[in-house]
Design a protein around this motif. Sequence first.
Motif, PDB file in Angstrom:
ATOM      1  N   ASN A  36       0.829  -1.206   0.000  1.00  0.00           N
ATOM      2  CA  ASN A  36       0.000   0.000   0.000  1.00  0.00           C
ATOM      3  C   ASN A  36       0.863   1.256   0.000  1.00  0.00           C
ATOM      4  O   ASN A  36       1.969   1.258   0.556  1.00  0.00           O
ATOM      5  CB  ASN A  36      -0.917   0.019   1.215  1.00  0.00           C
ATOM      6  CG  ASN A  36      -2.039  -0.974   1.103  1.00  0.00           C
ATOM      7  OD1 ASN A  36      -2.273  -1.561   0.051  1.00  0.00           O
ATOM      8  ND2 ASN A  36      -2.746  -1.179   2.181  1.00  0.00           N
ATOM      9  N   LEU A  37       0.340   2.308  -0.612  1.00  0.00           N
ATOM     10  CA  LEU A  37       0.984   3.619  -0.576  1.00  0.00           C
ATOM     11  C   LEU A  37       0.455   4.368   0.633  1.00  0.00           C
ATOM     12  O   LEU A  37      -0.721   4.236   0.986  1.00  0.00           O
ATOM     13  CB  LEU A  37       0.684   4.396  -1.858  1.00  0.00           C
ATOM     14  CG  LEU A  37       1.118   3.736  -3.161  1.00  0.00           C
ATOM     15  CD1 LEU A  37       0.705   4.596  -4.344  1.00  0.00           C
ATOM     16  CD2 LEU A  37       2.612   3.484  -3.171  1.00  0.00           C
ATOM     17  N   GLU A  38       1.316   5.168   1.256  1.00  0.00           N
ATOM     18  CA  GLU A  38       0.918   5.861   2.476  1.00  0.00           C
ATOM     19  C   GLU A  38       1.277   7.341   2.431  1.00  0.00           C
ATOM     20  O   GLU A  38       2.230   7.740   1.766  1.00  0.00           O
ATOM     21  CB  GLU A  38       1.603   5.232   3.692  1.00  0.00           C
ATOM     22  CG  GLU A  38       1.234   3.794   3.912  1.00  0.00           C
ATOM     23  CD  GLU A  38       1.980   3.149   5.056  1.00  0.00           C
ATOM     24  OE1 GLU A  38       1.429   2.194   5.628  1.00  0.00           O
ATOM     25  OE2 GLU A  38       3.103   3.582   5.380  1.00  0.00           O
ATOM     26  N   ALA A  39       0.506   8.102   3.166  1.00  0.00           N
ATOM     27  CA  ALA A  39       0.845   9.479   3.501  1.00  0.00           C
ATOM     28  C   ALA A  39       1.172   9.458   4.993  1.00  0.00           C
ATOM     29  O   ALA A  39       0.335   9.074   5.803  1.00  0.00           O
ATOM     30  CB  ALA A  39      -0.317  10.420   3.221  1.00  0.00           C
ATOM     31  N   ILE A  40       2.394   9.838   5.329  1.00  0.00           N
ATOM     32  CA  ILE A  40       2.866   9.820   6.714  1.00  0.00           C
ATOM     33  C   ILE A  40       2.860  11.255   7.235  1.00  0.00           C
ATOM     34  O   ILE A  40       3.299  12.179   6.542  1.00  0.00           O
ATOM     35  CB  ILE A  40       4.297   9.263   6.803  1.00  0.00           C
ATOM     36  CG1 ILE A  40       4.385   7.870   6.183  1.00  0.00           C
ATOM     37  CG2 ILE A  40       4.816   9.296   8.235  1.00  0.00           C
ATOM     38  CD1 ILE A  40       3.666   6.796   6.921  1.00  0.00           C
ATOM     39  N   ALA A  41       2.379  11.428   8.461  1.00  0.00           N
ATOM     40  CA  ALA A  41       2.355  12.758   9.084  1.00  0.00           C
ATOM     41  C   ALA A  41       3.044  12.690  10.440  1.00  0.00           C
ATOM     42  O   ALA A  41       2.748  11.801  11.241  1.00  0.00           O
ATOM     43  CB  ALA A  41       0.917  13.242   9.258  1.00  0.00           C
ATOM     44  N   VAL A  42       3.949  13.632  10.664  1.00  0.00           N
ATOM     45  CA  VAL A  42       4.587  13.792  11.966  1.00  0.00           C
ATOM     46  C   VAL A  42       4.306  15.218  12.425  1.00  0.00           C
ATOM     47  O   VAL A  42       4.587  16.174  11.695  1.00  0.00           O
ATOM     48  CB  VAL A  42       6.106  13.540  11.896  1.00  0.00           C
ATOM     49  CG1 VAL A  42       6.768  13.820  13.246  1.00  0.00           C
ATOM     50  CG2 VAL A  42       6.395  12.110  11.449  1.00  0.00           C
ATOM     51  N   ALA A  43       3.720  15.335  13.598  1.00  0.00           N
ATOM     52  CA  ALA A  43       3.453  16.643  14.203  1.00  0.00           C
ATOM     53  C   ALA A  43       4.461  16.841  15.329  1.00  0.00           C
ATOM     54  O   ALA A  43       4.707  15.932  16.118  1.00  0.00           O
ATOM     55  CB  ALA A  43       2.036  16.702  14.757  1.00  0.00           C
ATOM     56  N   ILE A  44       5.055  18.031  15.371  1.00  0.00           N
ATOM     57  CA  ILE A  44       6.005  18.364  16.434  1.00  0.00           C
ATOM     58  C   ILE A  44       5.559  19.686  17.041  1.00  0.00           C
ATOM     59  O   ILE A  44       5.349  20.670  16.328  1.00  0.00           O
ATOM     60  CB  ILE A  44       7.442  18.487  15.894  1.00  0.00           C
ATOM     61  CG1 ILE A  44       7.856  17.174  15.225  1.00  0.00           C
ATOM     62  CG2 ILE A  44       8.413  18.872  17.018  1.00  0.00           C
ATOM     63  CD1 ILE A  44       9.178  17.244  14.496  1.00  0.00           C
ATOM     64  N   LYS A  45       5.426  19.684  18.366  1.00  0.00           N
ATOM     65  CA  LYS A  45       4.995  20.887  19.063  1.00  0.00           C
ATOM     66  C   LYS A  45       5.999  21.207  20.163  1.00  0.00           C
ATOM     67  O   LYS A  45       6.366  20.341  20.958  1.00  0.00           O
ATOM     68  CB  LYS A  45       3.606  20.691  19.670  1.00  0.00           C
ATOM     69  CG  LYS A  45       3.063  21.937  20.341  1.00  0.00           C
ATOM     70  CD  LYS A  45       1.655  21.713  20.861  1.00  0.00           C
ATOM     71  CE  LYS A  45       1.134  23.006  21.490  1.00  0.00           C
ATOM     72  NZ  LYS A  45      -0.171  22.807  22.105  1.00  0.00           N
ATOM     73  N   ALA A  46       6.441  22.447  20.170  1.00  0.00           N
ATOM     74  CA  ALA A  46       7.328  22.950  21.222  1.00  0.00           C
ATOM     75  C   ALA A  46       6.742  24.269  21.696  1.00  0.00           C
ATOM     76  O   ALA A  46       6.712  25.247  20.938  1.00  0.00           O
ATOM     77  CB  ALA A  46       8.745  23.142  20.705  1.00  0.00           C
ATOM     78  N   GLY A  47       6.223  24.286  22.904  1.00  0.00           N
ATOM     79  CA  GLY A  47       5.562  25.491  23.404  1.00  0.00           C
ATOM     80  C   GLY A  47       4.333  25.781  22.575  1.00  0.00           C
ATOM     81  O   GLY A  47       3.471  24.929  22.396  1.00  0.00           O
ATOM     82  N   ASP A  48       4.268  26.990  22.006  1.00  0.00           N
ATOM     83  CA  ASP A  48       3.134  27.382  21.169  1.00  0.00           C
ATOM     84  C   ASP A  48       3.374  27.135  19.682  1.00  0.00           C
ATOM     85  O   ASP A  48       2.529  27.464  18.858  1.00  0.00           O
ATOM     86  CB  ASP A  48       2.837  28.879  21.376  1.00  0.00           C
ATOM     87  CG  ASP A  48       2.347  29.165  22.779  1.00  0.00           C
ATOM     88  OD1 ASP A  48       1.758  28.258  23.401  1.00  0.00           O
ATOM     89  OD2 ASP A  48       2.559  30.297  23.261  1.00  0.00           O
ATOM     90  N   THR A  49       4.522  26.567  19.326  1.00  0.00           N
ATOM     91  CA  THR A  49       4.870  26.357  17.919  1.00  0.00           C
ATOM     92  C   THR A  49       4.599  24.921  17.508  1.00  0.00           C
ATOM     93  O   THR A  49       5.038  23.977  18.169  1.00  0.00           O
ATOM     94  CB  THR A  49       6.353  26.689  17.672  1.00  0.00           C
ATOM     95  OG1 THR A  49       6.597  28.032  18.066  1.00  0.00           O
ATOM     96  CG2 THR A  49       6.709  26.520  16.208  1.00  0.00           C
ATOM     97  N   MET A  50       3.873  24.772  16.408  1.00  0.00           N
ATOM     98  CA  MET A  50       3.562  23.453  15.864  1.00  0.00           C
ATOM     99  C   MET A  50       4.055  23.397  14.427  1.00  0.00           C
ATOM    100  O   MET A  50       3.843  24.333  13.646  1.00  0.00           O
ATOM    101  CB  MET A  50       2.051  23.218  15.875  1.00  0.00           C
ATOM    102  CG  MET A  50       1.612  21.953  15.194  1.00  0.00           C
ATOM    103  SD  MET A  50       1.472  20.574  16.294  1.00  0.00           S
ATOM    104  CE  MET A  50       0.061  21.090  17.241  1.00  0.00           C
ATOM    105  N   VAL A  51       4.698  22.285  14.066  1.00  0.00           N
ATOM    106  CA  VAL A  51       5.088  22.040  12.683  1.00  0.00           C
ATOM    107  C   VAL A  51       4.575  20.665  12.275  1.00  0.00           C
ATOM    108  O   VAL A  51       4.398  19.776  13.111  1.00  0.00           O
ATOM    109  CB  VAL A  51       6.620  22.127  12.464  1.00  0.00           C
ATOM    110  CG1 VAL A  51       7.127  23.521  12.759  1.00  0.00           C
ATOM    111  CG2 VAL A  51       7.361  21.092  13.278  1.00  0.00           C
TER     112      VAL A  51
END
Length: 133
Positions: A36-51
């Motif tokens: 299967n093909l996938e879309a991978i998501a990683v969320a990183i949060k430091a304080g009020d900053t999210m990427v």
Amino acid sequence: MNNLQVGYAKADITPVSGIGLAGYYMDRPCDGVLDNLEAIAVAIKAGDTMVLMLTLDNLGIHDVQTNAVMRRTVAERTGVKESCITISCTHTHTAPFVNLNADDEKIVQYTKTVIGKTADGAAYAIEDLQNAK
């Protein structure tokens, strides 16, 4: 106190049989699925900053409008600023093109599905946030 949080999610972006695959400069319809093909998501949060770091099993998103629509859709779905979202691709030649401006309606519909599932995966990654170790 550690204020770094990380979340992870993936979404299945495997196409239906019959859709054309990218690469190799020849017509190659999808005739089955090995992995299967996938879309991978990683969320990183430091304080009020999210990427968000997003990776798609795809050759690449070469259409500027499609890239912008995907980024905007993810931002609207998650509340993360567009400037804090990266999108990369694995460069596989066994996935369809992702292009909202394609002449092939199957590709356009697949692209809309990929955008939606990628946005969902990004939201799930945010829901999965937990303290990093």
